[in-house]
Write an enzyme that holds these catalytic residues in place. Structure first.
Site, PDB file in Angstrom:
ATOM      1  N   LYS A 226      44.090  41.923  65.723  1.00 49.64           N
ATOM      2  CA  LYS A 226      42.965  42.282  64.851  1.00 49.64           C
ATOM      3  C   LYS A 226      42.071  43.357  65.463  1.00 49.64           C
ATOM      4  CE  LYS A 226      39.718  38.668  66.290  1.00 49.64           C
ATOM      5  NZ  LYS A 226      38.751  39.588  66.903  1.00 49.64           N
ATOM      6  N   THR A 227      41.877  43.338  66.781  1.00 49.34           N
ATOM      7  CA  THR A 227      41.013  44.349  67.401  1.00 49.34           C
ATOM      8  C   THR A 227      41.596  45.738  67.198  1.00 49.34           C
ATOM      9  OG1 THR A 227      40.286  42.742  69.057  1.00 49.34           O
ATOM     10  CG2 THR A 227      39.848  45.054  69.511  1.00 49.34           C
TER      11      THR A 227
ATOM     12  N   ASP B  22      33.480  41.574  62.848  1.00 45.84           N
ATOM     13  CA  ASP B  22      34.560  40.889  63.557  1.00 45.84           C
ATOM     14  C   ASP B  22      34.175  39.427  63.758  1.00 45.84           C
ATOM     15  OD1 ASP B  22      36.880  40.443  64.965  1.00 45.84           O
ATOM     16  OD2 ASP B  22      36.152  41.316  66.834  1.00 45.84           O
ATOM     17  N   GLU B  23      35.172  38.557  63.941  1.00 47.50           N
ATOM     18  CA  GLU B  23      34.953  37.124  64.167  1.00 47.50           C
ATOM     19  C   GLU B  23      34.042  36.548  63.075  1.00 47.50           C
ATOM     20  OE1 GLU B  23      36.745  35.709  66.224  1.00 47.50           O
ATOM     21  OE2 GLU B  23      37.107  36.944  67.989  1.00 47.50           O
TER      22      GLU B  23
ATOM     23  N   GLN C 166      40.074  29.266  63.583  1.00 48.99           N
ATOM     24  CA  GLN C 166      39.464  29.421  64.896  1.00 48.99           C
ATOM     25  C   GLN C 166      37.944  29.282  64.849  1.00 48.99           C
ATOM     26  OE1 GLN C 166      41.425  32.348  67.692  1.00 48.99           O
ATOM     27  NE2 GLN C 166      42.253  33.152  65.783  1.00 48.99           N
TER      28      GLN C 166
ATOM     29  N   ARG D 187      45.943  30.291  73.381  1.00 51.48           N
ATOM     30  CA  ARG D 187      45.551  31.168  74.494  1.00 51.48           C
ATOM     31  C   ARG D 187      46.762  31.473  75.369  1.00 51.48           C
ATOM     32  NH1 ARG D 187      42.413  33.327  71.970  1.00 51.48           N
ATOM     33  NH2 ARG D 187      43.208  31.945  70.363  1.00 51.48           N
TER      34      ARG D 187
END
Length: 686
Positions: free
Chosen positions: A33-34, A229-230, A260, A623
């Site tokens: 996504k970044t 974002d997020e 998340q 992770r």
């Protein structure tokens, strides 16, 4: 830009090139996504959109900085390298709180703030709340200060009502009027001291946008394209801020993953995704489901777990990577054996694979699990970095010096004035401070104003000549350095001169007479502070370095951001919450037990709802890139008592074919020298 688009998968490419109208990008863990966000910004600029009209917001300074650098690199790859840097600097990419701070600096006068206001951190808030309690004749020792501050935060952000049962529990049957009076006093003191707390950086800018059309017009006219974002981590107040900024032009792109969402305890509300769909009805939704991070086995385990949540966007992450290792599950006898197993396993894997320690992550649900893990790593001589520890800027010696800087910038900041007025000692004792409080309270002025009246002989007082001289010296020092910093071209050098003038080294020597080493360590930290100021002054994006700019920067520092220097070559030890956004080749998830994950108190407070705890478990699994180890103890030390433990019910949600039970003897079947690296050294010696 075409060659950049060719590197994207079809869904990513669609997300990058869809720049008009509202857009919801559901970005699964490890879906890149970044890269999508930064490429989208670069694509917008290439399409002729003015970079000054683009606003991108995220949650950490580190994430914001990385976004700026990646956009700069993308732009430089398409043309003049110098132009790329210049364009990137004209973008506004920041955290929500940094953006709110900028709004308040520009328009806070509408709410009664002067431009030199101070941002209080948690330590400052605690000191302020204690001061407010004393004025109400309440002994701070009788109050649960930390819990009260949390509830005050909830009231301010409209997450907690005064009818909440927690107030009555705190009041212990005495009524909640005390807390309401304390809340009003707390805010009255903030205004008097020309200070804001962290919540104010969202709440007050929202007030400005809602109640002052000219302020709203300034920002909506400028920022016609907004990205967040997020998004699943936004609070209700942050979403309302976004709505005020973006509703007019509708060019709002939000990127997030409801699976998340793990921060409800600090106000995050993943239902903002539903609000966004309701408030921006023309929204287009794109799902990024290809995972580039984890092996197939790890991803299958994560998918199986999160599928048990019902309140979510349906998605199925997939990968082209091989299945890889099975998830390894072991059952140590107790948390001591668990810690020793993890430490020794890391040592063996590092020896076998040649990997650096910083490719390993040890995750745990609660901070109480950290101590025994740290002890095992120390015993095994493994370097580690624990995230979430005390920030550099929270250390006493650093707060002392930055306290001076804050008073120099904002003399009405009573909290930092009280920190610095007798540090180093000037002979200004408690009685003198009490007299100053009396003068300030009677005249409704700050302590610095009261000191100035005393120093200039404009008020009657019972203070001795010595005390008055000390106050005069303090006022003169602050006034002198206010001028010096205003005229100075070198903030670091001016700060160093201030530290020398107050003889802070002599103060440290006096305070730590029994430990010369401790005094030197703290003095070394002061040196790091000078370097930090110098780095701020020389950063390319800082056009006009100011004392206020530096203090703003450190006010927004977060505890859970690792610097590359701190983390290099060290095992990462952290809570699952702190690990969000990170990834490691190998992850050890400790304490996968009922009552820990899912955490008993969290489940009780949510009315028995396991969904956020399951999301937390999902975040922990995702992770890991290549290997995932989970440990579930048979017994665990809880509050000085050894109690039986039960495996987490989440383990049962992982298909058995993805799990393998392993021995808690990390060296079973493996020959490892007592010092694995000695063998390597011997080879090179030969």
């Amino acid at each position: 830009m075409k060659h950049l688009l060719e590197k994207l998968n079809p869904e990513q490419r669609e997300a990058v090139t869809c720049i008009e109208g509202p857009l919801l990008i559901i970005a699964g863990a490890g879906s890149g996504k970044t890269g999508v966000i930064t490429t989208r910004i670069a694509w917008m600029i290439e399409q002729g959109i003015d970079p000054e009209s683009i606003l991108a917001m995220t949650f950490t300074n580190k994430a914001a900085g990385e976004m700026v650098e990646r956009v700069k690199e993308l732009l430089e790859a398409t043309g003049d390298p110098r132009a790329g840097g210049k364009v990137a600097r004209s973008l506004t990419i920041s955290t929500f709180h940094a953006f709110g701070l900028a709004v308040l600096r520009r328009y806070g006068r509408h709410l009664g703030y002067r431009p030199n206001f101070t941002v209080y951190d948690t330590g400052d808030q605690i000191a302020l709340l204690k001061e407010a309690a004393r004025e109400l004749n309440q002994d701070p020792a009788d109050l649960d200060i930390y819990q009260i501050l949390q509830l005050f935060s909830g009231v301010k952000t409209e997450r907690v009502k005064w009818s909440d049962e927690r107030w009555y529990t705190l009041a212990d049957g005495q009524g909640i009027s005390l807390f309401q009076d304390l809340y009003r006093s707390y805010h009255k003191h903030l205004i008097t001291f020309n200070a804001v707390d962290f919540d104010d950086l969202i709440v007050q800018p929202l007030t400005l946008l809602r109640e002052h059309p000219s302020v709203r017009a300034h920002y909506t006219d400028r920022f016609r394209y907004i990205m967040v974002d997020e998004f699943q981590d936004t609070s209700t107040q942050q979403y309302r801020l976004l709505y005020q900024l973006g509703h007019q032009w509708q060019n709002v792109c939000v990127v997030g993953d409801d699976d998340q969402s793990i921060y409800s305890w600090r106000g995050a509300d993943y239902s903002n995704i539903e609000s966004f769909e309701r408030d921006f009805p023309a929204v287009k939704e794109i799902k990024l489901e290809r995972n580039y991070r984890s092996t197939g086995g790890i991803l299958s385990a994560a998918n199986a777990v999160i599928a048990n949540n019902t309140n979510r966007k349906i998605k199925e992450l997939w990968t082209q990577l091989e299945s890889g290792h099975l998830v390894e599950l072991s059952f140590p006898d107790d948390d001591s054996e668990e810690a020793q197993f993890i430490a020794q396993k890391i040592k063996i894997l590092a020896y076998q694979t040649g990997r650096r320690y910083d490719t390993f992550g040890i995750l745990f649900r609660t901070n109480s699990q950290a101590r025994v893990l740290e002890e095992a790593l120390l015993e095994a001589d493994i370097d580690y970095h624990i995230s979430g520890g005390q920030s550099f800027f929270q250390r006493k010696e650093i707060k002392d010096i930055t306290g001076y800087l804050r008073v120099i910038l904002n003399p009405d900041d009573n909290v930092n004035l009280l920190r610095t007025i007798n540090t180093p000692r000037r002979g200004i004792g408690r009685k003198t401070v009490d007299h100053l409080h009396t003068i300030a309270d009677e005249r409704h002025i700050s302590l610095f104003s009261a000191i100035s009246l005393v120093a200039h002989g404009e008020v009657e007082h019972p203070l001795s000549r010595t005390a008055r001289q000390a106050l005069e010296d303090y006022v003169a020092l602050i006034d002198d350095y206010a001028t010096r910093f205003e005229e100075s071209q070198h903030l670091a050098a001016t700060t160093e001169r201030l530290v020398t003038e107050i003889n802070y080294w002599g103060y440290l020597v006096q305070e730590y007479q029994s430990s010369d080493r401790a005094a030197k360590a703290k003095w070394k930290n002061i040196g790091f502070l000078f370097k930090s100021i110098d780095r701020y002054e020389t950063r390319a994006e800082v056009n006009e370095p100011t004392l206020q700019g530096f203090l703003n920067r450190i006010s927004l520092q977060t505890r859970d951001e690792l610097s590359d220097e701190e983390a290099a070559g060290k095992v990462n030890l952290m809570t699952i919450h702190a690990a969000k956004g990170l990834e490691f080749e190998t992850v050890f998830l400790a304490g996968v037990e009922e009552g820990i994950i899912p955490h008993q108190r969290a489940v009780e407070e949510s009315g028995g709802n396991l969904e956020e705890e399951r999301r937390l478990f999902y975040v922990a699994i995702t992770r890991a890139r290549e290997q995932l180890y989970m440990t579930s103890c048979r017994r665990r030390q809880m509050q000085n008592e050894m109690v039986d433990a039960v495996p987490s019910p989440f383990i049962q949600e992982i298909p058995p074919e993805l799990l393998v039970k392993t021995s808690t003897d990390p060296a079973a079947g493996v020959e490892v020298p007592e010092d694995p690296f000695a063998a390597l050294k011997a080879q090179f010696a030969d």
